[in-house]
Design an enzyme around this catalytic site. Structure first.
Site, short mmCIF file in Angstrom:
data_model
loop_
_atom_site.label_atom_id
_atom_site.label_comp_id
_atom_site.label_asym_id
_atom_site.label_seq_id
_atom_site.Cartn_x
_atom_site.Cartn_y
_atom_site.Cartn_z
N GLU A 25 0.75 -1.33 -0.17
CA GLU A 25 -0.20 0.15 -0.26
C GLU A 25 0.80 0.88 -0.04
OE1 GLU A 25 -1.56 1.84 3.58
OE2 GLU A 25 -1.19 0.22 4.73
N LYS A 87 -5.20 11.03 0.90
CA LYS A 87 -5.54 10.09 1.17
C LYS A 87 -6.73 9.05 0.80
CE LYS A 87 -7.05 7.14 5.97
NZ LYS A 87 -6.80 7.69 7.47
N VAL A 107 -5.26 0.02 3.17
CA VAL A 107 -5.33 -1.41 2.86
C VAL A 107 -6.33 -1.34 1.55
CG1 VAL A 107 -6.11 -3.21 4.06
CG2 VAL A 107 -4.57 -1.86 5.10
N ASP A 139 -16.56 5.68 13.90
CA ASP A 139 -15.54 6.19 13.38
C ASP A 139 -14.99 3.87 13.07
OD1 ASP A 139 -13.18 5.81 11.83
OD2 ASP A 139 -12.37 7.27 13.20
N SER A 141 -12.92 1.65 10.11
CA SER A 141 -12.75 2.22 8.68
C SER A 141 -12.82 0.88 8.25
CB SER A 141 -11.02 1.50 9.08
OG SER A 141 -9.75 1.09 8.08
N ALA A 142 -13.15 1.75 6.32
CA ALA A 142 -13.72 0.82 5.49
C ALA A 142 -12.68 -0.37 4.61
CB ALA A 142 -13.40 2.19 4.39
N LYS A 160 -3.27 -1.42 15.46
CA LYS A 160 -2.72 -0.88 17.04
C LYS A 160 -3.33 -0.15 17.63
CE LYS A 160 0.82 1.97 14.88
NZ LYS A 160 0.72 2.08 13.45
#
Ligand code: PSU
Ligand code: MN
Length: 303
Positions: A25, A87, A107, A139, A141-142, A160
């Site tokens: 990535e 991004k 990702v 929130d 992540s996609a 993380k």
């Protein structure tokens, strides 16, 4: 113009001949590490893939073109531009292409483009996940949705603990995404080898992992797969110390009202600042470690 990826000749030829290719990535380059360590690391990661018998394919958009495989000049350019680069997650690809912008793929977007190009194995540092206050912020992540719908294996060091790791694992279970520990039965927490969270699936060798991928991908509309590869013992950071650093970083983010796509890059940079670069060194080592394993899995997959 058709929205199709532009492959470097070496990558196109490897794919035609069923030779191992590993996707990489680019958000980790522009938004995950500072210049010049980001560019140095991107080059070292590509070399690590090669040294382990696969062809690296770093993915990004350059001037709106979807690139599968970047030249050294393009890696250097994106690395210097850093956070000025858009991004780019799944939803951003069409926009970035239409506007002829530069885009660093997360990702999620890297998986999607790798799949468009016919690449099955992808190495990174850590995946995005469910953020700690997701019950309020929504929130998530996609990356997790992409994992549920795109059949690419993502080799990472877990996630993380800026994230809520138990909720991230729950989401992946709901989404039908296998999380397979490599030589571990615990979900690794990026800087640490352990999280106290049990994984039900594990494998001891790249050949075993390859067999799991091949079987999983025979299912109808199969998902992605997370291969969780713990950071090498010698590079791991102390869990308790990282936890307090992460809590401080989260507090600052809340005070400054940082949210949405800016949150993850902010937290990464803040953790690095607070650990005097120790987190960056660990990050670099674990990405290299993941790149080597991904190349070995790709080798087993195409043997
Ligand atoms: N986690 C890391 N390092 C990273 C990222 C996540 O430890 O560089 C990057 C990856 O590109 C990942 C993205 O796909 O952040 C997730 O961003 P978000 O949380 O906004 O979905
Ligand atoms: Mn988010």
């Amino acid at each position: 113009m058709p929205l199709s990826p532009v492959l470097l000749p070496e990558i196109a030829s490897a794919l035609r001949q069923n030779k191992p290719v590993v996707a990489l990535e680019s958000t980790i380059i522009t938004h995950g590490m500072p210049y010049p360590r980001n560019v140095e690391t991107a080059v070292r990661v590509e070399n690590a893939v090669r040294e382990n018998g696969a062809v690296p394919a770093t993915i990004a958009l350059v001037g709106g073109a979807i690139k599968v495989g970047l030249t050294p000049d393009e890696i250097d350019y994106l690395g210097r531009q850093g956070q000025r680069v858009h991004k780019t997650s799944r939803r951003d690809i069409g926009y970035v292409a239409a506007r002829q912008l530069d885009g660093a793929t997360t990702v999620a977007a890297t998986m999607l483009i790798a799949h468009m190009a016919g690449i099955r194995i992808f190495a990174t540092g850590g995946i995005g996940g469910v953020h700690r206050d997701a019950p309020n912020s929504f929130d998530i992540s996609a990356d997790l949705r992409e994992l549920s719908q795109t059949p690419v294996a993502v080799v990472c060091a877990g996630a993380k603990s800026i994230l809520d790791l138990p909720l991230t694992l729950e989401y992946l279970e709901t989404a039908g995404v296998p999380v397979v520990g490599y030589q571990t039965t615990e979900f690794p927490a990026f800087f640490s080898r352990t999280s106290g969270l049990n994984l039900e699936m594990s494998a001891q060798t790249p050949a075993e992992l390859s067999a799991i991928l091949k079987n999983h991908w025979q299912l109808p509309h199969p998902s992605g797969i997370v291969i969780a590869n713990p950071i090498p013992e010698a590079e791991a950071l102390e869990y308790g110390k990282m936890e307090s650093v992460i809590e401080k970083a989260l507090e600052i983010a809340t005070t400054r009202k940082i949210s949405g796509k800016d949150l993850t890059p902010f937290l990464l940079a803040e953790i690095e600042r607070q650990t005097d670069g120790a987190s960056l060194r660990a990050n670099i080592q674990l990405v290299l470690h993941n790149a080597r394993l991904a190349a070995e899995i790709a080798g087993a997959f195409f043997s």
